[in-house]
Scaffold this active site. Structure first.
Site, short mmCIF file in Angstrom:
data_model
loop_
_atom_site.label_atom_id
_atom_site.label_comp_id
_atom_site.label_asym_id
_atom_site.label_seq_id
_atom_site.Cartn_x
_atom_site.Cartn_y
_atom_site.Cartn_z
N LYS A 1 0.82 -1.22 0.00
CA LYS A 1 0.00 0.00 0.00
C LYS A 1 0.85 1.26 0.00
O LYS A 1 0.48 2.26 -0.59
CB LYS A 1 -0.90 0.04 1.24
N GLY B 1 3.04 -1.25 8.61
CA GLY B 1 4.40 -0.96 8.14
C GLY B 1 4.37 -0.73 6.65
O GLY B 1 3.95 -1.60 5.90
P1 IMP Z 1 -2.18 -6.62 16.20
O1 IMP Z 1 -2.71 -5.73 15.12
O2 IMP Z 1 -0.81 -6.26 16.66
O3 IMP Z 1 -3.15 -6.79 17.33
O4 IMP Z 1 -2.03 -8.11 15.54
C1 IMP Z 1 -3.18 -8.86 15.15
C2 IMP Z 1 -2.88 -9.62 13.87
O5 IMP Z 1 -2.77 -8.73 12.77
C3 IMP Z 1 -1.56 -10.43 13.88
O6 IMP Z 1 -1.75 -11.61 13.14
C4 IMP Z 1 -0.60 -9.50 13.17
O7 IMP Z 1 0.48 -10.20 12.58
C5 IMP Z 1 -1.52 -8.91 12.11
N1 IMP Z 1 -1.09 -7.59 11.65
C6 IMP Z 1 -1.15 -6.42 12.31
N2 IMP Z 1 -0.70 -5.42 11.55
C7 IMP Z 1 -0.35 -5.95 10.37
C8 IMP Z 1 0.15 -5.40 9.15
O8 IMP Z 1 0.36 -4.19 8.99
N3 IMP Z 1 0.37 -6.29 8.16
C9 IMP Z 1 0.11 -7.62 8.28
N4 IMP Z 1 -0.36 -8.17 9.39
C10 IMP Z 1 -0.60 -7.34 10.43
#
Ligand code: IMP
Length: 427
Positions: A16, A40
């Site tokens: 993105k 990220g």
């Molecule tokens: P959280 O957003 O840190 O609570 O993580 C919840 C889930 O979303 C986990 O499986 C993370 O690896 C995934 N996740 C969170 N942010 C991203 C991102 O920017 N890209 C891909 N996976 C994400």
């Protein structure tokens, strides 16, 4: 009144940053509407590579006002270090606006994220450990701290007290950790107040006025459709709404204002963290996609799980977001395969299923039904128009478009800013 939403059509990390930045030069505002520094984006400008976590990628386009909307959760220490990192590299960040209603990721939210994941053991979600879920939980439980609270010490203290009341019981009695002192948290948070003050604004008003003045506003989703708390692979999801509706609630702009919804779609599939992933590969092909595609998380440094393109997911993303267009990224990564499998449906307990099953049990049992598409060997990174692509690459794109239910209006053929084929203009 062009208001565009740009969001991930899969499990995030679709590229993105590149897409947003490509549009950033011609848009007036780039708005993040959900998530936090769990996102990220890697943006390549010339020979410079920028890794952004919390800031909207519009921060790199001089004419653009970057906005952190009310739906975002903000870790002030991360935000300030991201800003100073950019300033050191000569990027002007003074136009940034932060909603006073955005919630703050406090140090105790980060602690709670880490201890609960550890406590879940093998049932863990695989979160980024950045405090995202606990901060949204506090918001919904009405014990959250908002950016505006930093400017009223008495209210801030009362709110931190309320938030820590139960959490300290949990930390000490359940998780065997030390209690967190209210004063310490308040002092840390107050320390950010002056530094953030120049950026804090009524972003809802700013954005609606901008739209009334016919400015171009781009809403940039973090994560992706399948990580949406309502529409994703719950419970293996993030705690916010990356889907198109999230742009309205997370920025305070009505749905009638949105003119276009663009889904970013990787030419194959990746996922970080736990949860079902029907086309995941555990073989050399998966390794090759990871290596060639550089599939390592910008935020966490974790290797991404890799698999073939899944058209069932793409169709679902078209539906739940009302997508008007796709931006297909990383097509160049697929160069060199003789044949490329594409998942066109699932087989679930002996039945062929064309659409994403709503039942978690079914999705966990879904096996991909593949169609083989012919590959190509030519370097496509210099292609400037669709007709520059080898015939088989053109056919691959056309097949994906047909299966996914929305036109592919741009194609990424390399990581650089200019390595994109534009088919239909987004503006
Ligand atoms: P959280 O957003 O840190 O609570 O993580 C919840 C889930 O979303 C986990 O499986 C993370 O690896 C995934 N996740 C969170 N942010 C991203 C991102 O920017 N890209 C891909 N996976 C994400």
């Amino acid at each position: 009144m062009p208001a565009l939403v740009l969001l991930g059509a899969q499990w995030g990390d679709e590229g993105k940053g590149k897409a947003t930045d490509l549009l950033g030069g011609s848009v007036d505002y780039v708005v993040r509407y959900q998530g936090g520094n769990n996102a990220g984006h890697t943006v390549v400008v010339g020979d410079q590579k920028y890794a952004l976590h919390l800031l909207p990628s519009g921060i790199l386009s001089p004419g653009c006002t970057p906005v952190i909307g009310n739906g975002v959760v903000v870790d002030p220490s991360v935000l300030l270090s991201e800003l100073s990192g950019l300033n050191e590299r000569g990027v002007d960040t003074s136009k940034l606006l932060i909603s006073g209603n955005a919630h703050i990721i406090t140090p105790y939210n980060v602690t709670v994220d880490k201890v609960t994941e550890r406590f879940l053991g093998k049932r863990k979600i695989g979160t980024t450990g950045r405090g995202i879920g606990p901060t949204y939980a506090d918001k919904i439980n009405r014990v959250g701290i908002r950016v505006q609270d930093l400017y009223d010490e008495s209210i801030l203290t009362q709110k931190v007290e309320a938030a820590l009341d139960v959490k300290n019981q949990m930390l000490t009695k359940l998780y065997n950790r030390r209690a967190i002192a209210v004063e310490q948290v308040v002092e840390e948070l107050l320390g950010y107040a002056d530094k953030l003050a120049p950026y804090v604004a009524d972003t809802v008003l700013v954005l609606n006025e901008a739209l009334e003045q016919d400015k171009v506003v781009l809403f940039e989703g973090g994560q992706g459709t399948l990580l949406d708390i309502d529409h994703g692979t719950y419970p293996f999801v993030t705690s916010s709404n990356p889907t198109a509706g999230g742009a309205c609630t997370g920025a305070g702009v009505g749905p009638t204002k949105i003119s276009r919804v663009i889904g970013i779609l990787k030419a194959y599939t990746t996922r970080v963290g736990a949860g079902p992933f029907p086309t995941e590969l555990f073989d050399e092909d998966g390794e090759a996609l990871r290596r060639i595609g550089g599939e390592r998380g910008v935020t966490t440094g974790r290797d991404r799980r890799c698999g073939w393109f899944d058209a069932v997911i793409a169709r679902y993303a078209t539906r739940v977001n009302g997508l008007t267009d796709f931006f297909l990224t990383k097509l160049d990564v697929l160069t060199g395969w003789e044949q490329i499998p594409v998942c066109v449906a699932y087989e679930i307990d002996g039945r062929r299923v064309e659409e994403l099953p709503y039942s978690q049990t079914d999705f966990h049992h879904a096996k991909p039904v593949y169609e083989m598409l012919p590959g190509w060997n030519e370097d496509i990174s210099k292609a400037k128009s669709f007709s520059d692509l080898p015939k088989n690459a053109q056919a691959y794109v056309k097949a994906l478009e047909e299966m996914s239910g929305a036109p592919i209006s741009a194609i990424g053929v390399g990581p650089g800013r200019t390595e994109t084929i534009e088919i239909n203009s987004f503006l």
